[in-house]
Design a protein around this motif. Sequence first.
Motif, mmCIF file in Angstrom:
data_model
loop_
_atom_site.group_PDB
_atom_site.id
_atom_site.type_symbol
_atom_site.label_atom_id
_atom_site.label_comp_id
_atom_site.label_asym_id
_atom_site.label_seq_id
_atom_site.Cartn_x
_atom_site.Cartn_y
_atom_site.Cartn_z
ATOM 1 N N UNK A 144 0.856 -1.193 0.000
ATOM 2 C CA UNK A 144 0.000 0.000 0.000
ATOM 3 C C UNK A 144 0.886 1.235 0.000
ATOM 4 N N UNK A 145 1.638 1.454 -1.118
ATOM 5 C CA UNK A 145 2.584 2.573 -1.138
ATOM 6 C C UNK A 145 1.896 3.940 -1.116
ATOM 7 N N UNK A 146 0.609 3.999 -1.570
ATOM 8 C CA UNK A 146 -0.125 5.272 -1.547
ATOM 9 C C UNK A 146 -1.096 5.311 -0.376
ATOM 10 N N UNK A 147 -0.851 4.498 0.604
ATOM 11 C CA UNK A 147 -1.630 4.352 1.846
ATOM 12 C C UNK A 147 -2.824 3.414 1.679
ATOM 13 N N UNK A 148 -3.154 2.798 2.789
ATOM 14 C CA UNK A 148 -4.139 1.720 2.843
ATOM 15 C C UNK A 148 -5.553 2.282 2.943
ATOM 16 N N UNK A 149 -6.516 1.669 2.211
ATOM 17 C CA UNK A 149 -7.904 2.133 2.307
ATOM 18 C C UNK A 149 -8.780 1.132 3.059
ATOM 19 N N UNK A 150 -8.195 0.002 3.513
ATOM 20 C CA UNK A 150 -8.977 -1.027 4.232
ATOM 21 C C UNK A 150 -9.172 -0.617 5.688
ATOM 22 N N UNK A 151 -10.417 -0.698 6.150
ATOM 23 C CA UNK A 151 -10.653 -0.460 7.575
ATOM 24 C C UNK A 151 -10.151 -1.654 8.370
ATOM 25 N N UNK A 152 -9.784 -1.390 9.647
ATOM 26 C CA UNK A 152 -9.222 -2.471 10.446
ATOM 27 C C UNK A 152 -10.265 -3.119 11.355
ATOM 28 N N UNK A 153 -9.961 -4.342 11.777
ATOM 29 C CA UNK A 153 -10.750 -5.011 12.805
ATOM 30 C C UNK A 153 -10.394 -4.395 14.148
ATOM 31 N N UNK A 154 -11.351 -4.431 15.074
ATOM 32 C CA UNK A 154 -11.036 -4.182 16.474
ATOM 33 C C UNK A 154 -11.027 -5.568 17.121
ATOM 34 N N UNK A 155 -9.850 -6.062 17.465
ATOM 35 C CA UNK A 155 -9.708 -7.437 17.963
ATOM 36 C C UNK A 155 -10.603 -7.687 19.176
ATOM 37 N N UNK A 156 -10.655 -6.695 20.070
ATOM 38 C CA UNK A 156 -11.430 -6.862 21.299
ATOM 39 C C UNK A 156 -12.916 -7.012 20.977
ATOM 40 N N UNK A 157 -13.423 -6.140 20.089
ATOM 41 C CA UNK A 157 -14.851 -6.216 19.746
ATOM 42 C C UNK A 157 -15.161 -7.490 18.982
ATOM 43 N N UNK A 158 -14.246 -7.886 18.110
ATOM 44 C CA UNK A 158 -14.462 -9.103 17.329
ATOM 45 C C UNK A 158 -14.526 -10.325 18.256
ATOM 46 N N UNK A 159 -13.571 -10.420 19.186
ATOM 47 C CA UNK A 159 -13.527 -11.560 20.101
ATOM 48 C C UNK A 159 -14.744 -11.561 21.020
ATOM 49 N N UNK A 160 -15.140 -10.374 21.462
ATOM 50 C CA UNK A 160 -16.311 -10.267 22.336
ATOM 51 C C UNK A 160 -17.564 -10.715 21.583
ATOM 52 N N UNK A 161 -17.701 -10.216 20.355
ATOM 53 C CA UNK A 161 -18.859 -10.574 19.543
ATOM 54 C C UNK A 161 -18.911 -12.054 19.224
ATOM 55 N N UNK A 162 -17.735 -12.670 19.061
ATOM 56 C CA UNK A 162 -17.682 -14.092 18.718
ATOM 57 C C UNK A 162 -17.918 -14.970 19.947
ATOM 58 N N UNK A 163 -17.901 -14.382 21.131
ATOM 59 C CA UNK A 163 -18.259 -15.149 22.330
ATOM 60 C C UNK A 163 -17.117 -15.545 23.239
ATOM 61 N N UNK A 164 -15.947 -14.972 23.075
ATOM 62 C CA UNK A 164 -14.842 -15.288 23.986
ATOM 63 C C UNK A 164 -15.229 -14.854 25.400
ATOM 64 N N UNK A 165 -14.848 -15.663 26.403
ATOM 65 C CA UNK A 165 -15.293 -15.350 27.772
ATOM 66 C C UNK A 165 -14.238 -14.574 28.564
ATOM 67 N N UNK A 166 -13.057 -14.376 27.969
ATOM 68 C CA UNK A 166 -12.076 -13.469 28.575
ATOM 69 C C UNK A 166 -11.414 -12.694 27.442
ATOM 70 N N UNK A 167 -11.564 -11.380 27.461
ATOM 71 C CA UNK A 167 -10.977 -10.547 26.405
ATOM 72 C C UNK A 167 -10.226 -9.393 27.064
ATOM 73 N N UNK A 168 -8.965 -9.238 26.691
ATOM 74 C CA UNK A 168 -8.157 -8.165 27.276
ATOM 75 C C UNK A 168 -7.200 -7.615 26.230
ATOM 76 N N UNK A 169 -6.679 -6.427 26.517
ATOM 77 C CA UNK A 169 -5.705 -5.817 25.602
ATOM 78 C C UNK A 169 -4.659 -5.075 26.422
ATOM 79 N N UNK A 170 -3.431 -5.152 25.968
ATOM 80 C CA UNK A 170 -2.388 -4.320 26.559
ATOM 81 C C UNK A 170 -1.314 -4.091 25.499
ATOM 82 N N UNK A 171 -0.204 -3.494 25.907
ATOM 83 C CA UNK A 171 0.879 -3.236 24.962
ATOM 84 C C UNK A 171 2.188 -3.759 25.558
ATOM 85 N N UNK A 172 3.217 -3.839 24.754
ATOM 86 C CA UNK A 172 4.505 -4.303 25.268
ATOM 87 C C UNK A 172 5.206 -3.242 26.110
ATOM 88 N N UNK A 173 4.721 -1.989 26.033
ATOM 89 C CA UNK A 173 5.307 -0.968 26.908
ATOM 90 C C UNK A 173 4.932 -1.252 28.355
#
Lengths: 266, 78
Positions: A144-173
Amino acid sequence: MDVKYYLRERFFPHMWCAGCGHGIVLNALVRAVDGLGIKKRDMVMVSGIGCSSRISGYVDFHSLHTLHGRALAFATGVKLSKPSLNVIVPMGDGDALAIGGNHFIHAARRNINITALVMNNRTYGMTGGQFSPLSGVGTKATTAPYSNIDREFDTVELATGAGATFVARTTVYHVKQLQSLLKKAISHNGFSVLEVLSQCPTYFGRKNRKGSAVDMLNSFKDGTVPVGSKKKQDNPELIERGVFVDKILPEYCEAYAELVERATAK
Amino acid sequence: MAKKKKLKRHVINREWCKGCGICVAVCPKNVLELDSKEKAVAARKKDCIACQLCEQICPDLAIEVMVKYVEESASGDK
């Protein structure tokens, strides 16, 4: 603690680039396992393909390096055959949500007691920096040298919607939070998803002018807030981190054992 | 009596260190720096407060901060 006890030292120094966030995840993972007091022989790492998936080769647990995106399917087999084992599936953003998207939502729906670790560096690092379903609009990539036009998934919302019973997010910092969330995710009885924002200074960082690994780490510090923070209301751009879902529902292996008992009862 | 964490020594694995500089940036006391070979070294050991942040964030798993626990005397001796 002795980190090396949990590592296959013959494969070090590892193959990740200097400053790659995946090494921080490995570091936190062995500390979490040590903190929980789980024996090495009770741990299984099942991974697919990609930079992130190489993590299973570096730990001295039972490990399977399987097909691209299909690690959760292999892990389901391992877990069903020996439910006493702790199964962790480390995946990259593309491995988990593009190639393995279907396995991901269905493993979440079944609520099988597996820990899915989504190491999100927003690119396909191993194959040269193509955009992934988590790159997002406006980012640059080798495809995507002229920049990407695809919208991204939100992993947390996707996992929650799919029924995961533990969903969390953090960073390596946030290494302390990463260790504590890893412990919670591994201990949870059900399908747990932990998204870890990780930096790829080699591809995502360079293509998007994010600076060095240290600059990217600092952007995680400045760009994220704890769940429910007031700052998020003022600035919707900020990413929330913490536990989003934590509930108990019937677990798949237990439900299967009950079914077997019911079917074989005279 | 409370026990206080004190530094014994830094063990830095020069074979594993890739010189990314993350440990240098996160150290709250500016103890570490990269040497001429781009490897981390503990240049100001005296300033180390043994928080072990560098050890936990090192992506190359190359740093170990050896610590000892000493009795903190009531009189406030160091």
